[in-house]
Scaffold this motif. Structure first.
Motif, PDB file in Angstrom:
ATOM      1  N   ASP A   1       0.808  -1.215   0.000  1.00  0.00           N
ATOM      2  CA  ASP A   1       0.000   0.000   0.000  1.00  0.00           C
ATOM      3  C   ASP A   1       0.844   1.270   0.000  1.00  0.00           C
TER       4      ASP A   1
ATOM      5  N   MET B   1      -2.702  -8.358   4.746  1.00  0.00           N
ATOM      6  CA  MET B   1      -3.355  -7.322   5.532  1.00  0.00           C
ATOM      7  C   MET B   1      -2.555  -6.033   5.362  1.00  0.00           C
ATOM      8  N   LYS B   2      -3.137  -5.039   4.681  1.00  0.00           N
ATOM      9  CA  LYS B   2      -2.446  -3.776   4.456  1.00  0.00           C
ATOM     10  C   LYS B   2      -2.337  -3.006   5.762  1.00  0.00           C
ATOM     11  N   SER B   3      -1.169  -2.402   6.001  1.00  0.00           N
ATOM     12  CA  SER B   3      -0.964  -1.699   7.258  1.00  0.00           C
ATOM     13  C   SER B   3      -1.764  -0.407   7.351  1.00  0.00           C
ATOM     14  N   ASN B   4      -2.234   0.138   6.210  1.00  0.00           N
ATOM     15  CA  ASN B   4      -3.068   1.344   6.257  1.00  0.00           C
ATOM     16  C   ASN B   4      -4.551   1.013   6.115  1.00  0.00           C
ATOM     17  N   GLY B   5      -4.880  -0.284   6.191  1.00  0.00           N
ATOM     18  CA  GLY B   5      -6.265  -0.735   6.107  1.00  0.00           C
ATOM     19  C   GLY B   5      -6.574  -1.433   4.807  1.00  0.00           C
ATOM     20  N   GLY B   6      -7.441  -2.428   4.846  1.00  0.00           N
ATOM     21  CA  GLY B   6      -7.819  -3.177   3.660  1.00  0.00           C
ATOM     22  C   GLY B   6      -7.038  -4.478   3.541  1.00  0.00           C
TER      23      GLY B   6
ATOM     24  N   ASP C   1       3.729  -4.958   5.248  1.00  0.00           N
ATOM     25  CA  ASP C   1       2.392  -5.496   5.500  1.00  0.00           C
ATOM     26  C   ASP C   1       2.484  -6.919   6.040  1.00  0.00           C
TER      27      ASP C   1
END
Length: 319
Positions: free
Chosen positions: A38, A58-63, A44
């Motif tokens: 991301d 799992m993206k560290s900024n969400g999603g 991630d």
């Protein structure tokens, strides 16, 4: 402890400040970007599941990303930024046909290239310093180790470095933004001292450094944030894992006992985005990433992601 470099079965004042920031990030950048999907400057949490051949990210900024890709019985995990957009691309190398298969994050297109043969070891890194991961393999032949690299800027080249019994340990040890050819050479016995031989891309010189024991795993990273890969090993001691890092900034030892022998994969990377490699493991029994945040005085954090039988993507850089 699991060695994840096998097939699936088994990164004026204002000007000076900017320059310092760029240099300090270079050694960590390649390692981190390979698993940063991301582009937020943090690794991630991601696993590959052999039962369905899906990458779970799992993206560290969400999603999240759930992407079927690769074959569990024949492929090596080879994440990297092959298209140079600053985002990690999903990629594998197939031992059975020497095929490099990936999804370019910049376009979403599927790419396939042939490079290497059965029993080679994939060592894709940025060897020419252009910000793109280069396809590369090492081949053990006639008692020697030969590196074959398809540079995205330099083109194809080959280099003998190491002996057949060595383990490849590429990293940016001289801090010039290019990965150096390097090997860990075991001693006569498991408890003999090992030697790291590094061919510096900056000037063509080489160094030999005694560090660790023959049966230690190599866990490269920039643990002190000085822009150079540190020589680092992970050792099984009783039921635990102990990390021994030779800091390139001052030559001092940085050590931590962290992780369990029977259940943990080493997944060192920059999870807090401070430009330093964090000590980290993924525990198969509970599907959890445990990591010591270097930016918060090595405080313990954990993220539940994955399930028993998965393979952590970040483990690709353990040898």
């Amino acid at each position: 402890m699991s060695n994840n470099m096998t097939s699936f079965g088994k990164i004026s004042v204002i000007f000076a400040f900017v320059l310092l920031f760029v240099v300090s990030a270079s050694a960590q950048l390649g390692l981190r970007t390979a698993v940063d999907t991301d582009k937020d400057g943090k690794a991630d949490f991601s696993v590959f599941r052999p039962s369905d051949n899906v990458w779970y990210i799992m993206k560290s900024n969400g999603g999240f990303i759930f992407q079927p890709f690769g074959l569990a019985n024949s492929d090596f995990l080879t994440p990297g930024d092959y298209d140079g957009d600053g985002i990690g691309d999903i990629s594998v190398w197939r031992d059975t046909d020497g095929g490099w298969y990936r999804l370019d994050s910049s376009t979403g297109f599927f790419r396939a290239e042939r490079f290497g043969t059965t029993n080679d070891v994939p060592v894709a890194r940025d060897y020419d310093g252009d910000g793109k991961t280069d396809i590369a393999v090492v081949r053990r032949t006639n008692g020697q180790m030969i590196w074959y690299i398809m540079g995205s800027q330099r083109g194809f080249f080959g280099q003998q470095w190491g002996l057949s019994g060595d383990f490849p340990t590429p990293g940016d040890y001289d801090g010039d933004g290019k990965y150096d050819l390097a090997v860990q050479r075991p001693g006569a016995t498991d408890t003999s001292q090992a030697v790291f031989y590094i061919l510096n891309s900056r000037d063509g010189s080489f160094t030999g450094t005694f560090w660790g024991l023959s049966n230690d795993f190599v866990v490269p990273g920039d643990y002190d944030g000085d822009g150079k890969t540190d020589i680092a090993v992970n050792r099984v001691e009783g039921a635990n894992l102990t990390w021994y890092v030779l800091q390139s900034s001052n030559g001092a030892l940085l050590g931590r006992t962290f992780g369990l022998k029977d259940t943990d994969y080493t997944v060192q990377n920059d999870y807090d985005g401070d430009g330093k490699t964090d000590f980290a493991v993924w525990r198969e029994t509970d599907g959890t990433f445990y990591y010591l945040k270097s930016g918060s005085n090595y405080s313990l954090s954990q993220i539940r992601w994955g399930q028993p039988g998965d393979q952590p993507i970040a483990g690709y850089d353990t040898h």
